[in-house]
Design an enzyme around this catalytic site. Sequence first.
Site, PDB file in Angstrom:
ATOM      1  N   TYR A 243     -20.626  -0.770 -10.522  1.00 60.69           N
ATOM      2  CA  TYR A 243     -19.601  -0.185  -9.636  1.00 60.69           C
ATOM      3  C   TYR A 243     -20.180   0.355  -8.334  1.00 60.69           C
ATOM      4  CZ  TYR A 243     -15.001   1.840  -8.888  1.00 60.69           C
ATOM      5  OH  TYR A 243     -13.761   2.129  -8.402  1.00 60.69           O
TER       6      TYR A 243
ATOM      7  N   LYS B 250     -21.532  -4.283 -23.287  1.00 57.16           N
ATOM      8  CA  LYS B 250     -21.474  -5.753 -23.373  1.00 57.16           C
ATOM      9  C   LYS B 250     -22.891  -6.235 -23.661  1.00 57.16           C
ATOM     10  CE  LYS B 250     -19.327  -9.726 -22.774  1.00 57.16           C
ATOM     11  NZ  LYS B 250     -18.204 -10.199 -23.620  1.00 57.16           N
TER      12      LYS B 250
ATOM     13  N   ASP C  33     -13.890   2.333 -15.503  1.00 59.58           N
ATOM     14  CA  ASP C  33     -12.860   2.160 -14.476  1.00 59.58           C
ATOM     15  C   ASP C  33     -11.712   1.309 -15.029  1.00 59.58           C
ATOM     16  OD1 ASP C  33     -11.828   2.138 -11.727  1.00 59.58           O
ATOM     17  OD2 ASP C  33     -12.405   0.031 -11.726  1.00 59.58           O
TER      18      ASP C  33
END
Length: 343
Positions: free
Chosen positions: A126, A178, A236
Site C-alpha cells: 500500500y 497470502k 484496506d
Amino acid sequence: MTTLNPIPTTLIPGDGIGPEVVKATIAVLEALGAPFKWETQLAGMAAFNACGDPMPPALIDSIRKNGLALKGPLSTPIGEGFRSANVRLRETFGLYANVRPALTIVPGRFDKIDIVLIRENLEGFYVAHEHYLPVGDDPRAVALSSGANTRVGINRIARYAFEYAVKHGRKKITIVHKANVLKVLTGLFLEEARNVAREYEGRVAVDDRIVDACAMQLVLNPWQFDMLLCSNLFGDILSDELAGLVGGLGLAPGANIGKDVAIFEAVHGTAPDIAGKGIANPISLLLASGLMLDHVGHPELATRLRTAIDLTLNQDNVKTTDLGGKATTVAFTEALVKRLKSA
Ligand code: NAI
C-alpha cells in the site's frame, strides 16, 4: 453539570462529503458536551486548491502539537497527481495501527456482526513505491510496485492487536496473509505474528487464513471471526467488506494510532457521487468520534453517543438514504441531537 477540561484537537473538514459529515459530527459532539476544542486545518484537495500543498505546514504543526485529530475524507487523484495525503499523514506521524471495528447497529442481511480489524498502516504494497519501465517508444510499457514488510513493523502491529484483544476481552485473532504465493512478503507477516501470538497463549486464541479464502468466509459465515490482523493492502480491502456486512460505508469508523498522535476518521472516502446533495450518512464519522472519546478517556460519553445513534436509527426510525431511509444529513443530525438532549 461538571465542566470537562478542554482537549485541543485538530479538525480537518476534508473533501467531497467531508465538510457535510464533519459539520454534522461537530453539532452532535456539542450536544453531547464533548470537550474538544477544535483547530480547523485544511488537507488534501481543499488544501491543494487553497495553497498548492495537500499537506500544508500549519496542518502538520497543529496535529503534532495536539496529538489528536478528527479527519474528513481526503480525495486522491487516480493514477496521476499528488501522492495520497492520507498515506502521508500516516507516515509523517508514525500511525502504524489502523483500528476498524464493524458492529451491527441496523440489522440487515447479516445480524449480530461484531468484528474488529487491525490493519498495519505503514508497510506492505500500500505504501506505493512504484515506477514504470520504458520499452521502445512506450514510456509505460512495464509497471513495477514493491512492498516491504519488516519484522519490527509486523511485531509492533501484532503486539498492538493482541494487547487490544486482552484489553477489550476479545477471544481470537485471525492472521490474514497470502503466504502460499507471496511467501516472503506475507510469509514474514504470518511468521512474526505467530511469534507474538505465542506470548499470549492461553489468553487470546489465534488462527490464520489466506486472504481470498478469508474474503469468502466473511460472506458465508462472518460470525466465526472475532478479530482480523491484516497487512496494509489486505486490511484496506477487507475493512470495506466488513463495512458491507454491517450495512455499508456509512457505518464504518476507523482510528489511526501512533505512539504520540492519533487521527480518527470514517473508513469511507469523499463520495463524489453524492457530495453537495446533503444526503451523506454522518454515522461513520460520528462513530469515529466515539472511538476518539474512548481514546481520550471519556468512554461514558462514547457510550451515550453510540446509544443515541442506535435509538435514532432503530426506535425513531430516522435513517439516511444509504440505509433505506429518507432523511437528509441535516434531518438525521437534528434527530440525533434531539435524542441526546432528551436522554
Ligand atoms: P467512497 O467511499 O468515497 O464511495 C464509495 C461509495 O460509497 C459511493 O457510492 C458513495 O456515495 C458511498 N458512500 C461513501 N460514504 C458514504 C456516506 N457517508 N454516506 C452515504 N454513502 C456513502 O469511495 P471511492 O469512490 O472509491 O473514493 C472517492 C475518493 O475518496 C477517492 O479520491 C479516494 O482516494 C478517496 N478516499 C479517501 C479515504 C480517506 O480519506 N480515508 C478513504 C477512501 C477513499
